[in-house]
Design a protein around this motif. Structure first.
Motif, PDB file in Angstrom:
ATOM      1  N   LEU A   9       3.796  10.815   6.539  1.00  0.00           N
ATOM      2  CA  LEU A   9       2.849   9.723   6.329  1.00  0.00           C
ATOM      3  C   LEU A   9       3.330   8.498   7.091  1.00  0.00           C
ATOM      4  CD1 LEU A   9       0.484   8.255   4.929  1.00  0.00           C
ATOM      5  CD2 LEU A   9       2.038   7.801   3.009  1.00  0.00           C
ATOM      6  N   ILE A  10       2.492   7.979   7.985  1.00  0.00           N
ATOM      7  CA  ILE A  10       2.801   6.776   8.757  1.00  0.00           C
ATOM      8  C   ILE A  10       1.817   5.693   8.328  1.00  0.00           C
ATOM      9  CG2 ILE A  10       3.034   5.759  11.045  1.00  0.00           C
ATOM     10  CD1 ILE A  10       3.498   8.558  12.168  1.00  0.00           C
ATOM     11  N   VAL A  11       2.342   4.633   7.731  1.00  0.00           N
ATOM     12  CA  VAL A  11       1.486   3.547   7.250  1.00  0.00           C
ATOM     13  C   VAL A  11       1.319   2.505   8.359  1.00  0.00           C
ATOM     14  CG1 VAL A  11       1.245   1.667   5.580  1.00  0.00           C
ATOM     15  CG2 VAL A  11       2.080   3.915   4.842  1.00  0.00           C
ATOM     16  N   ALA A  12       0.075   2.186   8.673  1.00  0.00           N
ATOM     17  CA  ALA A  12      -0.230   1.244   9.749  1.00  0.00           C
ATOM     18  C   ALA A  12      -0.076  -0.195   9.268  1.00  0.00           C
ATOM     19  CB  ALA A  12      -1.649   1.478  10.249  1.00  0.00           C
ATOM     20  N   LEU A  13       0.779  -0.945   9.962  1.00  0.00           N
ATOM     21  CA  LEU A  13       1.001  -2.359   9.640  1.00  0.00           C
ATOM     22  C   LEU A  13       0.101  -3.216  10.523  1.00  0.00           C
ATOM     23  CD1 LEU A  13       4.898  -2.305   9.370  1.00  0.00           C
ATOM     24  CD2 LEU A  13       3.253  -2.430   7.479  1.00  0.00           C
ATOM     25  N   LEU A  24       4.204  -6.016   2.279  1.00  0.00           N
ATOM     26  CA  LEU A  24       3.732  -4.637   2.065  1.00  0.00           C
ATOM     27  C   LEU A  24       4.900  -3.659   2.001  1.00  0.00           C
ATOM     28  CD1 LEU A  24       1.388  -2.687   1.700  1.00  0.00           C
ATOM     29  CD2 LEU A  24       1.325  -2.413   4.194  1.00  0.00           C
ATOM     30  N   VAL A  25       5.868  -3.805   2.880  1.00  0.00           N
ATOM     31  CA  VAL A  25       7.016  -2.892   2.874  1.00  0.00           C
ATOM     32  C   VAL A  25       7.759  -2.991   1.544  1.00  0.00           C
ATOM     33  CG1 VAL A  25       9.241  -2.370   3.961  1.00  0.00           C
ATOM     34  CG2 VAL A  25       7.230  -2.827   5.382  1.00  0.00           C
ATOM     35  N   ALA A  26       7.875  -4.216   1.008  1.00  0.00           N
ATOM     36  CA  ALA A  26       8.538  -4.388  -0.290  1.00  0.00           C
ATOM     37  C   ALA A  26       7.743  -3.706  -1.397  1.00  0.00           C
ATOM     38  CB  ALA A  26       8.716  -5.871  -0.593  1.00  0.00           C
ATOM     39  N   VAL A 215      -1.676   8.969  10.101  1.00  0.00           N
ATOM     40  CA  VAL A 215      -1.616   7.511  10.166  1.00  0.00           C
ATOM     41  C   VAL A 215      -2.696   6.957   9.245  1.00  0.00           C
ATOM     42  CG1 VAL A 215      -1.846   5.463  11.613  1.00  0.00           C
ATOM     43  CG2 VAL A 215      -0.751   7.522  12.524  1.00  0.00           C
ATOM     44  N   ILE A 216      -2.276   6.212   8.234  1.00  0.00           N
ATOM     45  CA  ILE A 216      -3.215   5.668   7.246  1.00  0.00           C
ATOM     46  C   ILE A 216      -2.923   4.188   7.068  1.00  0.00           C
ATOM     47  CG2 ILE A 216      -4.085   5.834   4.885  1.00  0.00           C
ATOM     48  CD1 ILE A 216      -3.253   8.760   4.859  1.00  0.00           C
ATOM     49  N   GLY A 217      -3.957   3.384   7.153  1.00  0.00           N
ATOM     50  CA  GLY A 217      -3.784   1.943   7.046  1.00  0.00           C
ATOM     51  C   GLY A 217      -4.526   1.327   5.890  1.00  0.00           C
ATOM     52  N   ARG A 218      -5.801   1.036   6.096  1.00  0.00           N
ATOM     53  CA  ARG A 218      -6.575   0.285   5.111  1.00  0.00           C
ATOM     54  C   ARG A 218      -6.619   0.894   3.713  1.00  0.00           C
ATOM     55  NH1 ARG A 218     -11.061  -1.412   9.544  1.00  0.00           N
ATOM     56  NH2 ARG A 218     -10.112   0.449  10.447  1.00  0.00           N
ATOM     57  N   PRO A 219      -6.737   2.212   3.560  1.00  0.00           N
ATOM     58  CA  PRO A 219      -6.749   2.754   2.191  1.00  0.00           C
ATOM     59  C   PRO A 219      -5.489   2.426   1.389  1.00  0.00           C
ATOM     60  CG  PRO A 219      -7.576   4.389   3.732  1.00  0.00           C
ATOM     61  CD  PRO A 219      -7.021   3.265   4.562  1.00  0.00           C
ATOM     62  N   ILE A 220      -4.380   2.157   2.080  1.00  0.00           N
ATOM     63  CA  ILE A 220      -3.156   1.744   1.392  1.00  0.00           C
ATOM     64  C   ILE A 220      -3.051   0.229   1.348  1.00  0.00           C
ATOM     65  CG2 ILE A 220      -0.617   1.752   1.533  1.00  0.00           C
ATOM     66  CD1 ILE A 220      -0.843   4.623   2.647  1.00  0.00           C
ATOM     67  N   ARG A 221      -3.209  -0.427   2.499  1.00  0.00           N
ATOM     68  CA  ARG A 221      -3.056  -1.893   2.564  1.00  0.00           C
ATOM     69  C   ARG A 221      -4.020  -2.617   1.643  1.00  0.00           C
ATOM     70  NH1 ARG A 221      -3.751  -1.096   7.980  1.00  0.00           N
ATOM     71  NH2 ARG A 221      -5.644  -2.374   7.908  1.00  0.00           N
ATOM     72  N   ALA A 222      -5.266  -2.145   1.577  1.00  0.00           N
ATOM     73  CA  ALA A 222      -6.299  -2.858   0.837  1.00  0.00           C
ATOM     74  C   ALA A 222      -6.382  -2.450  -0.629  1.00  0.00           C
ATOM     75  CB  ALA A 222      -7.656  -2.636   1.504  1.00  0.00           C
ATOM     76  N   ALA A 223      -5.568  -1.508  -1.049  1.00  0.00           N
ATOM     77  CA  ALA A 223      -5.606  -1.052  -2.444  1.00  0.00           C
ATOM     78  C   ALA A 223      -5.069  -2.122  -3.386  1.00  0.00           C
ATOM     79  CB  ALA A 223      -4.777   0.221  -2.582  1.00  0.00           C
ATOM     80  N   ALA A 228       0.873   2.793  -5.484  1.00  0.00           N
ATOM     81  CA  ALA A 228       0.178   3.880  -6.180  1.00  0.00           C
ATOM     82  C   ALA A 228      -0.745   4.634  -5.226  1.00  0.00           C
ATOM     83  CB  ALA A 228      -0.610   3.329  -7.366  1.00  0.00           C
ATOM     84  N   ALA A 229      -1.408   3.889  -4.330  1.00  0.00           N
ATOM     85  CA  ALA A 229      -2.292   4.535  -3.351  1.00  0.00           C
ATOM     86  C   ALA A 229      -1.496   5.428  -2.414  1.00  0.00           C
ATOM     87  CB  ALA A 229      -3.049   3.470  -2.555  1.00  0.00           C
ATOM     88  N   ALA A 230      -0.344   4.939  -1.937  1.00  0.00           N
ATOM     89  CA  ALA A 230       0.501   5.740  -1.048  1.00  0.00           C
ATOM     90  C   ALA A 230       1.025   6.974  -1.764  1.00  0.00           C
ATOM     91  CB  ALA A 230       1.651   4.890  -0.526  1.00  0.00           C
ATOM     92  N   GLU A 231       1.441   6.801  -3.002  1.00  0.00           N
ATOM     93  CA  GLU A 231       2.008   7.940  -3.733  1.00  0.00           C
ATOM     94  C   GLU A 231       0.945   8.993  -4.056  1.00  0.00           C
ATOM     95  OE1 GLU A 231       4.159   6.148  -6.938  1.00  0.00           O
ATOM     96  OE2 GLU A 231       5.928   5.776  -5.665  1.00  0.00           O
ATOM     97  N   ALA A 232      -0.290   8.556  -4.255  1.00  0.00           N
ATOM     98  CA  ALA A 232      -1.372   9.527  -4.477  1.00  0.00           C
ATOM     99  C   ALA A 232      -1.621  10.343  -3.213  1.00  0.00           C
ATOM    100  CB  ALA A 232      -2.644   8.795  -4.904  1.00  0.00           C
TER     101      ALA A 232
END
Length: 241
Positions: A9-13, A24-26, A215-223, A228-232
């Motif tokens: 999983l690569i989270v887009a910053l 966000l990283v914290a 690569v996933i960005g907004r579904p995690i950043r905007a949650a 919890a969104a990343a872990e799901a």
């Protein structure tokens, strides 16, 4: 063969300040180990985004999509390599000579510097582009055929993989082998907005099709709760061998 889910999983910053990055990283803490630094962040704060993430023990995909004449792209990649990113990319539409020159120079300079060579992957066709748009810019070949052709060129040039949509992942995996990286943007958990992506899939569907990294960005950043969104998403990814 595949790495564990949190390395896939690569989270887009997609920010323009280091303050937003640190926040966000914290919040994500140890749940996420891999991040994407793209144009918005890199053009705003430069290489310190990469070096800070590396000091935090994170992996980095530096997503700048280089596309120019062969020597310029090769030189640019060699400069970027010294920031410490784990993965860099170019546009496959730059052609076989550009990609091969870039890969050869990158490996040579890494060896001479005594540092690990970052993975080098190629953009095939941006996941925001639909079949209608593809035809609108004068392309006569079917979009999916063009993606596969570009992926084969990247492999021939000695690159480690490509960026492609989930819809093309299965064909690329069959054509380019199990060790070829397939990094897929356009991944959206069920029930979330497609935003500006056209060729999308859920995390499970993308992995089942053959993607190696998502690569996933907004579904995690905007949650409301990014962790919890990343872990799901990670939990869903872990259901795929």
């Amino acid at each position: 063969m595949m790495a564990k889910a949190d390395d896939r999983l690569i989270v887009a910053l997609d920010f323009h300040t280091m303050e937003d990055v640190r926040t966000l990283v914290a919040k994500l803490g140890g749940s996420v180990s891999y991040y994407k630094v793209g144009m918005e962040l890199f053009y705003a704060v430069g290489g310190k985004a990469v070096t800070w993430l590396r000091r935090e023990g994170k992996h980095v995909f530096l997503d700048l999509k280089l596309h120019d004449i062969p020597n310029t792209v090769a030189g640019g990649l060699c400069s970027l390599m010294h920031l410490g990113a784990d993965m860099l990319n170019v546009h496959a539409s730059g052609g076989l000579t550009m990609m091969k020159t870039a890969a050869d120079r990158l490996h040579k300079e890494a060896a001479e510097a005594g540092i690990p060579c970052p993975k080098l992957i190629a953009i095939t066709v941006l996941t925001s582009i639909s079949s209608a748009e593809w035809q609108g810019v004068g392309q006569t070949r079917v979009l999916e055929e063009s993606v596969l052709r570009l992926a084969r060129l990247a492999k021939e040039a000695g690159l480690d993989g490509v960026v492609a949509s989930p819809q093309e992942a299965e064909a690329i995996r069959a054509a380019c082998g199990e060790d070829f990286l397939i990094v897929t943007p356009g991944v959206r958990p069920a029930g979330t907005s497609a935003d500006d992506q056209s060729r999308i899939a859920t995390p499970r569907a993308a992995l089942m099709a053959g993607a190696s990294h998502l690569v996933i960005g907004r579904p995690i950043r905007a949650a409301d709760d990014p962790k919890a969104a990343a872990e799901a998403i990670l939990k869903e990814m872990e259901t795929v061998p």
